[in-house]
Motif scaffolding. Sequence first.
Motif, mmCIF file in Angstrom:
data_model
loop_
_atom_site.group_PDB
_atom_site.id
_atom_site.type_symbol
_atom_site.label_atom_id
_atom_site.label_comp_id
_atom_site.label_asym_id
_atom_site.label_seq_id
_atom_site.Cartn_x
_atom_site.Cartn_y
_atom_site.Cartn_z
ATOM 1 N N ASN A 224 0.843 -1.192 0.000
ATOM 2 C CA ASN A 224 0.000 0.000 0.000
ATOM 3 C C ASN A 224 0.877 1.239 0.000
ATOM 4 O O ASN A 224 2.044 1.212 0.409
ATOM 5 C CB ASN A 224 -0.965 0.007 1.193
ATOM 6 N N ARG A 225 0.320 2.317 -0.493
ATOM 7 C CA ARG A 225 1.097 3.536 -0.715
ATOM 8 C C ARG A 225 1.474 4.245 0.589
ATOM 9 O O ARG A 225 2.533 4.848 0.694
ATOM 10 C CB ARG A 225 0.315 4.465 -1.646
ATOM 11 N N ILE A 226 0.613 4.174 1.593
ATOM 12 C CA ILE A 226 0.908 4.883 2.831
ATOM 13 C C ILE A 226 2.130 4.296 3.521
ATOM 14 O O ILE A 226 2.933 5.024 4.113
ATOM 15 C CB ILE A 226 -0.319 4.898 3.790
ATOM 16 N N ASP A 227 2.325 2.962 3.433
ATOM 17 C CA ASP A 227 3.526 2.372 4.029
ATOM 18 C C ASP A 227 4.784 2.851 3.307
ATOM 19 O O ASP A 227 5.813 3.119 3.937
ATOM 20 C CB ASP A 227 3.445 0.847 3.996
ATOM 21 N N SER A 228 4.714 2.956 1.973
ATOM 22 C CA SER A 228 5.857 3.493 1.225
ATOM 23 C C SER A 228 6.132 4.939 1.641
ATOM 24 O O SER A 228 7.294 5.342 1.794
ATOM 25 C CB SER A 228 5.583 3.431 -0.281
ATOM 26 N N ALA A 229 5.060 5.711 1.826
ATOM 27 C CA ALA A 229 5.229 7.105 2.245
ATOM 28 C C ALA A 229 5.881 7.182 3.621
ATOM 29 O O ALA A 229 6.792 7.999 3.848
ATOM 30 C CB ALA A 229 3.890 7.812 2.250
ATOM 31 N N LYS A 230 5.440 6.345 4.540
ATOM 32 C CA LYS A 230 6.016 6.350 5.892
ATOM 33 C C LYS A 230 7.491 5.997 5.858
ATOM 34 O O LYS A 230 8.301 6.601 6.573
ATOM 35 C CB LYS A 230 5.252 5.371 6.783
ATOM 36 N N ILE A 231 7.855 4.998 5.028
ATOM 37 C CA ILE A 231 9.264 4.604 4.918
ATOM 38 C C ILE A 231 10.101 5.748 4.362
ATOM 39 O O ILE A 231 11.182 6.068 4.891
ATOM 40 C CB ILE A 231 9.395 3.353 4.025
ATOM 41 N N ALA A 232 9.620 6.374 3.290
ATOM 42 C CA ALA A 232 10.381 7.473 2.673
ATOM 43 C C ALA A 232 10.530 8.646 3.636
ATOM 44 O O ALA A 232 11.612 9.234 3.764
ATOM 45 C CB ALA A 232 9.691 7.923 1.393
ATOM 46 N N ILE A 233 9.450 8.988 4.323
ATOM 47 C CA ILE A 233 9.493 10.120 5.262
ATOM 48 C C ILE A 233 10.407 9.811 6.437
ATOM 49 O O ILE A 233 11.173 10.675 6.888
ATOM 50 C CB ILE A 233 8.057 10.461 5.727
ATOM 51 N N LYS A 234 10.348 8.567 6.932
ATOM 52 C CA LYS A 234 11.225 8.183 8.040
ATOM 53 C C LYS A 234 12.686 8.306 7.646
ATOM 54 O O LYS A 234 13.515 8.815 8.407
ATOM 55 C CB LYS A 234 10.913 6.752 8.469
ATOM 56 N N HIS A 235 13.031 7.841 6.443
ATOM 57 C CA HIS A 235 14.420 7.939 5.984
ATOM 58 C C HIS A 235 14.844 9.393 5.789
ATOM 59 O O HIS A 235 16.026 9.723 5.936
ATOM 60 C CB HIS A 235 14.591 7.170 4.669
ATOM 61 N N ALA A 236 13.894 10.245 5.458
ATOM 62 C CA ALA A 236 14.218 11.645 5.186
ATOM 63 C C ALA A 236 14.327 12.482 6.455
ATOM 64 O O ALA A 236 14.806 13.622 6.409
ATOM 65 C CB ALA A 236 13.153 12.253 4.269
ATOM 66 N N ASP A 237 13.872 11.951 7.577
ATOM 67 C CA ASP A 237 13.861 12.702 8.842
ATOM 68 C C ASP A 237 15.281 13.048 9.285
ATOM 69 O O ASP A 237 16.161 12.179 9.246
ATOM 70 C CB ASP A 237 13.152 11.866 9.907
ATOM 71 N N PRO A 238 15.578 14.281 9.720
ATOM 72 C CA PRO A 238 14.643 15.430 9.784
ATOM 73 C C PRO A 238 14.395 16.022 8.394
ATOM 74 O O PRO A 238 15.290 16.058 7.554
ATOM 75 C CB PRO A 238 15.380 16.418 10.670
ATOM 76 N N ILE A 239 13.174 16.464 8.178
ATOM 77 C CA ILE A 239 12.776 16.945 6.863
ATOM 78 C C ILE A 239 13.456 18.262 6.521
ATOM 79 O O ILE A 239 13.396 19.239 7.276
ATOM 80 C CB ILE A 239 11.248 17.104 6.786
ATOM 81 N N ASP A 240 14.100 18.273 5.382
ATOM 82 C CA ASP A 240 14.711 19.482 4.833
ATOM 83 C C ASP A 240 13.593 20.429 4.408
ATOM 84 O O ASP A 240 12.591 20.012 3.819
ATOM 85 C CB ASP A 240 15.568 19.074 3.622
ATOM 86 N N GLU A 241 13.755 21.717 4.676
ATOM 87 C CA GLU A 241 12.711 22.682 4.304
ATOM 88 C C GLU A 241 12.517 22.771 2.793
ATOM 89 O O GLU A 241 11.496 23.241 2.315
ATOM 90 C CB GLU A 241 13.051 24.059 4.868
ATOM 91 N N ARG A 242 13.493 22.285 2.040
ATOM 92 C CA ARG A 242 13.384 22.279 0.577
ATOM 93 C C ARG A 242 12.746 20.990 0.046
ATOM 94 O O ARG A 242 12.553 20.841 -1.158
ATOM 95 C CB ARG A 242 14.766 22.419 -0.061
ATOM 96 N N ALA A 243 12.418 20.058 0.931
ATOM 97 C CA ALA A 243 11.984 18.728 0.512
ATOM 98 C C ALA A 243 10.644 18.746 -0.206
ATOM 99 O O ALA A 243 9.722 19.470 0.174
ATOM 100 C CB ALA A 243 11.912 17.798 1.716
#
Length: 511
Positions: free
Chosen positions: A434-453
Amino acid sequence: MKRALISVSDKENLVPFVQKLVSLGFEIVSTGGTKRVLDEAGINTISVEEVTGFPEILDGRVKTLNPYIHAGLLAKRSNPEHLATLKEHHITPIDLVCVNLYPFKETIMKPGVELAEAIENIDIGGPSLLRAASKNYQDVTVVTDKADYDQVIKELSAGEVSQETRFQLAAKAFRLTASYDSLISQYLTKQVGVEDPEKLTLTYDLDEKMRYGENSHQAAWLYRDALPKAFSILAAKQLHGKKLSYNNIKDADEALRAIREFQDQPTVVAMKHMNPCGIGRGKTLEEAWDRAYEADSVSIFGGVIALNRPVDLATAEKMHKIFLEIVIAPGFDPDALEVLAKKKNIRLLELDFDHENEAPRLETVSVMGGILAQEQDVLAEDPTTWQVVTKTTPTAEQLETMLFAWKAVKHTKSNAIVVANNERTLGVGAGQPNRIDSAKIAIKHADPIDERAVLASDAFFPFDDCVQAAGEAGIKAIVQPGGSIRDEDSIKMADKYGIAMVFTGIRHFRH
């Protein structure tokens, strides 16, 4: 006396082969250019005209298509009626045929070749001879490949070519004629513009038998497209390291597909198990490497690296610090090559990137009972066609970053989510049910979120949960195809968080 018919386009090693046939008691029937070569070598030959009692006509289009030839090939020696017919019509049996075909493949590979020239290089008599001889393999030896000359002579010297060998050579001849006709079919089908032919004929040449396939218990073979592509892992020159494995080739192919998306500045793609674990770009290749490495310094270990600029010493020294399976680039500076080659097992591949925009062919994938065929996904991305669907409009910098992320997500397995800034990927979520799990994985790897992200999705959001997760993480821009019946929910959620969201109108599933 036994009789051999010799008519070849590729005359390499021909004269010694025929000389040995003569010494073993064969009389030689030959045609055109082949006869001239044999005559010049001092070998007595009989012309086809002497056998058929009819001259070559139509500029050589008709030479061997004659009962005096084909009856001599097709008559069963074990059938008294066949032998009586040969005797009645004064037809001499033909015991060996050595034929290879007009160079159709080489002709159509020439730049700018005209249709008329291609047509003239379609062999008619040659395939007919091979098919006739192969059908009657119990009595006739058919030779199509100079690699088989020595084996045939060895067996003839011992008495006769065994039936097992004749059978194998006949099967090989039919593979040759099938492949030859397949190339003609492909070429003419393309010329007449048929996109969905009722018969799909494809042909490939064996490159090597591999140690094993995807897993060690699976046998595997590498076949090369009969009309090879210049921008292909199979066209790369290996400068160092072990042979590529089955999985190496698949990963390297994915890396090449991804790197050709990024041409305008130095870029590095790190591919792992068919997904990019990091893509970085910069003013220099070293800077691009640093950013690709920073994208996922854990997953890049054992990865396949594609770079769109020649590898310099500074970049090589950094790559040398970790274990990498493969490095693919348009070149390696001598000192860079020396540094990387200190590792015994790393594969270093050099490929001409000048051909990265060559016209792609259909790609195929096997399924039980058949294959699927489709055009490659090489759509040129055009942000001017994108639609802003939110109250917040993306900035020019965000649009540039969206394009970078959009190209990255295009080469990530579905369901695919990529979070990126304008320098590198920050997080990749791939292949989830499912797409939400992919989103959670990508966001977790990106943490902390860059303001340009920004966040890119390869297909539309079926619900607003991915947008909500992006908003809660602080992401301010999203690029996605749109097209869901719940698009309005996602738009409202984006507006709630002040996110600029654009629809591309195009999805990039990669299963």
